[in-house]
Design a protein around this motif. Structure first.
Motif, PDB file in Angstrom:
ATOM      1  N   SER A   1     -13.819  43.470  53.910  1.00 51.27           N
ATOM      2  CA  SER A   1     -14.592  42.223  53.862  1.00 51.27           C
ATOM      3  C   SER A   1     -15.069  41.895  52.445  1.00 51.27           C
ATOM      4  O   SER A   1     -15.860  40.974  52.250  1.00 51.27           O
ATOM      5  N   ARG A   2     -14.572  42.633  51.469  1.00 52.72           N
ATOM      6  CA  ARG A   2     -14.923  42.397  50.056  1.00 52.72           C
ATOM      7  C   ARG A   2     -14.616  40.960  49.684  1.00 52.72           C
ATOM      8  O   ARG A   2     -13.576  40.412  50.050  1.00 52.72           O
ATOM      9  N   LEU A   3     -15.522  40.342  48.972  1.00 60.63           N
ATOM     10  CA  LEU A   3     -15.315  38.957  48.553  1.00 60.63           C
ATOM     11  C   LEU A   3     -14.356  38.893  47.378  1.00 60.63           C
ATOM     12  O   LEU A   3     -14.531  39.599  46.380  1.00 60.63           O
ATOM     13  N   LEU A   4     -13.355  38.037  47.523  1.00 54.17           N
ATOM     14  CA  LEU A   4     -12.375  37.798  46.469  1.00 54.17           C
ATOM     15  C   LEU A   4     -12.568  36.393  45.929  1.00 54.17           C
ATOM     16  O   LEU A   4     -12.836  35.460  46.692  1.00 54.17           O
ATOM     17  N   LYS A   5     -12.407  36.269  44.634  1.00 57.73           N
ATOM     18  CA  LYS A   5     -12.356  34.948  44.018  1.00 57.73           C
ATOM     19  C   LYS A   5     -10.899  34.752  43.618  1.00 57.73           C
ATOM     20  O   LYS A   5     -10.376  35.462  42.758  1.00 57.73           O
ATOM     21  N   LEU A   6     -10.216  33.827  44.301  1.00 55.85           N
ATOM     22  CA  LEU A   6      -8.801  33.586  44.033  1.00 55.85           C
ATOM     23  C   LEU A   6      -8.659  32.735  42.779  1.00 55.85           C
ATOM     24  O   LEU A   6      -9.230  31.646  42.695  1.00 55.85           O
ATOM     25  N   VAL A   7      -7.905  33.252  41.820  1.00 55.44           N
ATOM     26  CA  VAL A   7      -7.809  32.627  40.501  1.00 55.44           C
ATOM     27  C   VAL A   7      -6.346  32.461  40.076  1.00 55.44           C
ATOM     28  O   VAL A   7      -5.437  32.993  40.704  1.00 55.44           O
ATOM     29  N   THR A   8      -6.165  31.733  38.985  1.00 54.63           N
ATOM     30  CA  THR A   8      -4.833  31.513  38.409  1.00 54.63           C
ATOM     31  C   THR A   8      -4.768  32.036  36.981  1.00 54.63           C
ATOM     32  O   THR A   8      -3.970  31.568  36.171  1.00 54.63           O
ATOM     33  N   VAL A   9      -5.624  33.006  36.693  1.00 51.36           N
ATOM     34  CA  VAL A   9      -5.694  33.625  35.366  1.00 51.36           C
ATOM     35  C   VAL A   9      -5.716  35.143  35.547  1.00 51.36           C
ATOM     36  O   VAL A   9      -5.746  35.635  36.668  1.00 51.36           O
ATOM     37  N   CYS A  10      -5.748  35.865  34.446  1.00 49.06           N
ATOM     38  CA  CYS A  10      -5.773  37.329  34.534  1.00 49.06           C
ATOM     39  C   CYS A  10      -6.912  37.793  35.432  1.00 49.06           C
ATOM     40  O   CYS A  10      -8.003  37.239  35.398  1.00 49.06           O
ATOM     41  N   ASP A  11      -6.622  38.836  36.221  1.00 46.87           N
ATOM     42  CA  ASP A  11      -7.558  39.303  37.236  1.00 46.87           C
ATOM     43  C   ASP A  11      -7.772  40.808  37.150  1.00 46.87           C
ATOM     44  O   ASP A  11      -7.420  41.441  36.151  1.00 46.87           O
TER      45      ASP A  11
ATOM     46  N   VAL B   1     -13.645  31.384  47.038  1.00 50.74           N
ATOM     47  CA  VAL B   1     -14.131  32.717  47.385  1.00 50.74           C
ATOM     48  C   VAL B   1     -13.882  32.924  48.871  1.00 50.74           C
ATOM     49  O   VAL B   1     -14.234  32.072  49.699  1.00 50.74           O
ATOM     50  N   VAL B   2     -13.269  34.058  49.199  1.00 56.01           N
ATOM     51  CA  VAL B   2     -12.914  34.362  50.581  1.00 56.01           C
ATOM     52  C   VAL B   2     -12.944  35.878  50.775  1.00 56.01           C
ATOM     53  O   VAL B   2     -12.742  36.629  49.824  1.00 56.01           O
ATOM     54  N   LYS B   3     -13.207  36.307  51.990  1.00 57.33           N
ATOM     55  CA  LYS B   3     -13.163  37.732  52.293  1.00 57.33           C
ATOM     56  C   LYS B   3     -11.712  38.203  52.215  1.00 57.33           C
ATOM     57  O   LYS B   3     -10.796  37.485  52.629  1.00 57.33           O
ATOM     58  N   ALA B   4     -11.503  39.408  51.729  1.00 56.99           N
ATOM     59  CA  ALA B   4     -10.152  39.938  51.533  1.00 56.99           C
ATOM     60  C   ALA B   4      -9.347  39.922  52.821  1.00 56.99           C
ATOM     61  O   ALA B   4      -8.204  39.457  52.833  1.00 56.99           O
TER      62      ALA B   4
END
Length: 150
Positions: free
Chosen positions: A58-68, A109-112
């Motif tokens: 349930s870890r929160l992810l921030k989905l991005v289009t840059v280095c992660d 931001v979404v849960k994994a």
């Protein structure tokens, strides 16, 4: 967009340091990873990220289009951070295709576990997977790619 996945407003108060930044296309890579990588350091970091998500789905992810969080140990990171490079544009395009297909915005931001459920239910045709992963050098070794194009 389904309300179930529209989590951004619910978590806007979370500082970025509490979020795990993940490139949108890495939602596929994480599921297909078999231990191959650009370097031993990259492989160890990828395993650590995957382990973290297995322990805390349930870890929160921030989905991005840059280095992660995965890119930080990639030997090509420097070239990827140069916005004008061919590699950077190609990889960012993979992220944008995933986000478009998922109907999510960059920075959502979404849960994994919800992100993986969404990507697996949405990218369920071989043409979708080819569109995202078609130029990836790891696709022949990727378990997610292999099962998705069968």
């Amino acid at each position: 967009m389904s309300k179930k996945y529209q989590c951004k407003s619910e978590t806007d108060s979370k500082p970025d340091s509490e979020l795990l930044k993940i490139r949108a296309h890495h939602l596929c890579c994480i599921q297909g990873f078999q231990g191959y990588g650009y370097s031993p350091v990259f492989v160890a970091n990828m395993r650590a990220v995957i382990s973290d998500l297995e322990v805390l789905p349930s870890r929160l992810l921030k989905l991005v289009t840059v280095c992660d969080a995965i890119c930080v140990s990639c030997p090509s990171k420097r070239e990827c951070t140069i916005q004008e490079s061919v590699l950077s544009r190609r990889i960012r395009q993979m992220d944008l295709v995933v986000l478009e297909k998922l109907r999510l915005d960059d920075g959502t931001v979404v849960k994994a576990d919800e992100a993986f459920e969404l990507i697996n239910s949405t990218l369920n045709k071989s043409s979708d997977v080819e569109e995202v992963c078609g130029t990836c050098k790891w696709r022949q070794k990727c378990l997610w790619y292999a099962q998705a194009v069968e």
